[in-house]
Design a protein around this motif. Structure first.
Motif, mmCIF file in Angstrom:
data_model
loop_
_atom_site.group_PDB
_atom_site.id
_atom_site.type_symbol
_atom_site.label_atom_id
_atom_site.label_comp_id
_atom_site.label_asym_id
_atom_site.label_seq_id
_atom_site.Cartn_x
_atom_site.Cartn_y
_atom_site.Cartn_z
ATOM 1 N N TYR A 73 0.836 -1.198 0.000
ATOM 2 C CA TYR A 73 0.000 0.000 0.000
ATOM 3 C C TYR A 73 0.872 1.250 0.000
ATOM 4 O O TYR A 73 1.719 1.418 0.868
ATOM 5 C CB TYR A 73 -0.903 0.027 1.239
ATOM 6 C CG TYR A 73 -2.065 -0.938 1.168
ATOM 7 C CD1 TYR A 73 -3.257 -0.576 0.560
ATOM 8 C CD2 TYR A 73 -1.967 -2.224 1.712
ATOM 9 C CE1 TYR A 73 -4.329 -1.450 0.495
ATOM 10 C CE2 TYR A 73 -3.031 -3.117 1.642
ATOM 11 C CZ TYR A 73 -4.211 -2.724 1.036
ATOM 12 O OH TYR A 73 -5.262 -3.592 0.963
ATOM 13 N N TRP A 74 0.640 2.138 -0.976
ATOM 14 C CA TRP A 74 1.425 3.374 -1.009
ATOM 15 C C TRP A 74 0.665 4.573 -0.433
ATOM 16 O O TRP A 74 1.266 5.569 -0.080
ATOM 17 C CB TRP A 74 1.929 3.688 -2.410
ATOM 18 C CG TRP A 74 0.913 3.811 -3.510
ATOM 19 C CD1 TRP A 74 0.490 2.815 -4.347
ATOM 20 C CD2 TRP A 74 0.222 4.992 -3.913
ATOM 21 N NE1 TRP A 74 -0.434 3.305 -5.247
ATOM 22 C CE2 TRP A 74 -0.605 4.649 -5.010
ATOM 23 C CE3 TRP A 74 0.229 6.323 -3.475
ATOM 24 C CZ2 TRP A 74 -1.432 5.571 -5.664
ATOM 25 C CZ3 TRP A 74 -0.586 7.246 -4.119
ATOM 26 C CH2 TRP A 74 -1.410 6.871 -5.199
ATOM 27 N N PHE A 75 -0.659 4.458 -0.308
ATOM 28 C CA PHE A 75 -1.451 5.543 0.283
ATOM 29 C C PHE A 75 -2.569 4.947 1.113
ATOM 30 O O PHE A 75 -3.237 3.998 0.700
ATOM 31 C CB PHE A 75 -2.061 6.422 -0.820
ATOM 32 C CG PHE A 75 -2.814 7.633 -0.321
ATOM 33 C CD1 PHE A 75 -2.219 8.885 -0.323
ATOM 34 C CD2 PHE A 75 -4.118 7.530 0.151
ATOM 35 C CE1 PHE A 75 -2.905 10.008 0.126
ATOM 36 C CE2 PHE A 75 -4.813 8.639 0.613
ATOM 37 C CZ PHE A 75 -4.195 9.885 0.599
ATOM 38 N N SER A 76 -2.775 5.532 2.292
ATOM 39 C CA SER A 76 -3.930 5.134 3.095
ATOM 40 C C SER A 76 -4.407 6.315 3.922
ATOM 41 O O SER A 76 -3.633 7.203 4.284
ATOM 42 C CB SER A 76 -3.588 3.960 4.025
ATOM 43 O OG SER A 76 -2.833 4.395 5.145
ATOM 44 N N TYR A 77 -5.705 6.324 4.157
ATOM 45 C CA TYR A 77 -6.303 7.297 5.074
ATOM 46 C C TYR A 77 -7.331 6.554 5.909
ATOM 47 O O TYR A 77 -8.222 5.871 5.379
ATOM 48 C CB TYR A 77 -6.976 8.443 4.321
ATOM 49 C CG TYR A 77 -7.780 9.354 5.236
ATOM 50 C CD1 TYR A 77 -7.132 10.183 6.149
ATOM 51 C CD2 TYR A 77 -9.172 9.349 5.215
ATOM 52 C CE1 TYR A 77 -7.860 10.999 7.010
ATOM 53 C CE2 TYR A 77 -9.909 10.166 6.063
ATOM 54 C CZ TYR A 77 -9.246 10.981 6.954
ATOM 55 O OH TYR A 77 -9.966 11.795 7.823
ATOM 56 N N GLY A 78 -7.191 6.664 7.216
ATOM 57 C CA GLY A 78 -8.119 6.012 8.115
ATOM 58 C C GLY A 78 -8.434 6.872 9.322
ATOM 59 O O GLY A 78 -7.652 7.750 9.697
ATOM 60 N N THR A 79 -9.578 6.625 9.928
ATOM 61 C CA THR A 79 -10.004 7.357 11.113
ATOM 62 C C THR A 79 -10.086 6.390 12.296
ATOM 63 O O THR A 79 -9.874 5.181 12.152
ATOM 64 C CB THR A 79 -11.375 8.014 10.886
ATOM 65 O OG1 THR A 79 -12.380 6.995 10.793
ATOM 66 C CG2 THR A 79 -11.383 8.845 9.601
ATOM 67 N N GLU A 85 -10.859 3.974 5.058
ATOM 68 C CA GLU A 85 -11.535 5.069 4.351
ATOM 69 C C GLU A 85 -10.982 5.183 2.925
ATOM 70 O O GLU A 85 -11.729 5.223 1.963
ATOM 71 C CB GLU A 85 -11.341 6.389 5.094
ATOM 72 C CG GLU A 85 -12.252 6.598 6.284
ATOM 73 C CD GLU A 85 -13.693 6.847 5.870
ATOM 74 O OE1 GLU A 85 -14.051 8.003 5.582
ATOM 75 O OE2 GLU A 85 -14.464 5.866 5.834
ATOM 76 N N ILE A 86 -9.675 5.259 2.799
ATOM 77 C CA ILE A 86 -9.029 5.241 1.485
ATOM 78 C C ILE A 86 -7.774 4.374 1.601
ATOM 79 O O ILE A 86 -6.901 4.661 2.415
ATOM 80 C CB ILE A 86 -8.604 6.641 1.007
ATOM 81 C CG1 ILE A 86 -9.744 7.645 1.096
ATOM 82 C CG2 ILE A 86 -8.072 6.568 -0.428
ATOM 83 C CD1 ILE A 86 -9.299 9.085 0.838
ATOM 84 N N ILE A 159 -0.248 1.308 5.747
ATOM 85 C CA ILE A 159 -1.587 1.733 6.141
ATOM 86 C C ILE A 159 -1.556 2.174 7.604
ATOM 87 O O ILE A 159 -0.713 1.739 8.388
ATOM 88 C CB ILE A 159 -2.653 0.635 5.939
ATOM 89 C CG1 ILE A 159 -2.515 -0.476 6.979
ATOM 90 C CG2 ILE A 159 -2.575 0.068 4.532
ATOM 91 C CD1 ILE A 159 -3.730 -1.382 7.019
ATOM 92 N N VAL A 160 -2.497 3.044 7.935
ATOM 93 C CA VAL A 160 -2.589 3.554 9.296
ATOM 94 C C VAL A 160 -3.766 2.873 9.995
ATOM 95 O O VAL A 160 -4.855 2.757 9.438
ATOM 96 C CB VAL A 160 -2.747 5.086 9.305
ATOM 97 C CG1 VAL A 160 -3.976 5.522 8.533
ATOM 98 C CG2 VAL A 160 -2.767 5.629 10.724
#
Length: 298
Positions: A73-79, A85-86, A159-160
């Motif tokens: 994974y090169w990009f991640s967005y999480g809450t 999320e992404i 990833i986060v």
């Protein structure tokens, strides 16, 4: 000095910049990021995601390297409530608002080449679109029209998790990244195609102004964890001044343009690199020779 003004104006037009836009580039924008192969090798960003809540586009040049991690994974967005999320992998797997999309069949295996990746999302249409090398390879209609969750973190290179940390050894990216830009709008197919076709060294993304919410040159200034290093992407201003040295020896240039002006133009090499030394330079010489003759006639 009748050629000084036309020269500067034409230089600006040919470089796509005029007036106040004729300013030096930040030299760091020509650097890519190379990620190591450990969990610690990532970039973690905490940003206000309000501008991206209803629509966004994430576009980037990626050079994939095979490594031991099964999911890169090169990009991640999480809450804190939704981890996925992404999520964007380099092999054609994506997550948008916790829904998975698989377009692996349309993405090449790691080949050590720069490839353009771009995804767009619009909550009003509920469409998530995936582009690879400027071509639309898949569209997902999300079951929900909800907006992007807020208050989370972006991780580059892994990833986060919900707790805001990066801990997964099976999600290590380990490749190279260049010109990651995130826009507060869903780019259309023509815009994405242009970005890809213009190539690795294009500045086409700069035309979006404030709609380019996350800018590559700003990403480079962020704190990095572990082994994430800047490498030359091969797009910076070239150092050769052979063309200018030749100009000094052209009689019709020496008569019309002062050495001071040529020195000043040499200092804006980054604006000239797109055409100096190309076939356009021959047209330049012919044009200015013609203009010089006109000045002599006057």
């Amino acid at each position: 000095m009748c050629l000084a003004l036309p020269l500067l104006v034409i230089l600006g037009l040919l470089s796509g910049q005029t007036g106040a836009d004729m300013r030096p580039h930040d030299p760091r924008k020509f650097m890519a990021l190379k990620f190591g192969d450990q969990v610690a090798d990532h970039v973690l960003l905490k940003l206000d995601m309000h501008p991206l809540q209803e629509a966004f586009s994430i576009c980037c040049w990626i050079r994939r390297h095979p490594n031991s991690a099964p999911y890169q994974y090169w990009f991640s967005y999480g809450t804190s409530s939704v981890q996925n999320e992404i999520l964007i992998r380099d092999d054609g797997v994506y997550w948008i608002l916790n829904e998975r999309a698989d377009f692996m069949a349309s993405v090449t295996d790691p080949d050590e080449k720069w490839r353009h990746h771009c995804v767009t999302w619009d909550s009003s249409s509920r469409k998530f679109k995936v582009y690879y090398e400027g071509v639309l390879i898949g569209t997902v209609t999300h079951p929900s029209s909800r907006k992007l969750g807020l208050g989370g973190k972006i991780a580059l290179g892994n990833i986060v998790a919900k707790n805001g940390l990066v801990t997964r050894s099976d999600y290590i990216f380990g490749g190279e990244m260049y010109r990651l830009n995130v826009f507060s709008k869903a780019l259309n197919g023509t815009e994405v195609k242009l970005m890809a076709e213009d190539g690795l060294c294009s500045d086409v993304e700069e035309q979006y102004g404030l709609r380019r919410y996350i800018r590559w040159e700003d990403v480079l200034k962020e704190r990095r964890s572990g082994n994430v290093t800047e490498i030359d992407a091969g797009c910076g201003p070239r150092e050769s001044h052979v063309i200018w040295d030749e100009l000094y020896n052209k009689e019709y240039y020496n008569k019309v343009l002062t050495r001071d002006l040529l020195n000043a133009l040499r200092g804006t090499w980054d604006h000239l690199e797109n055409f100096v030394g190309s076939t356009i330079s021959e047209g330049f010489i012919k044009y200015f020779k013609y203009e010089h003759n006109k000045c002599d006639d006057d």
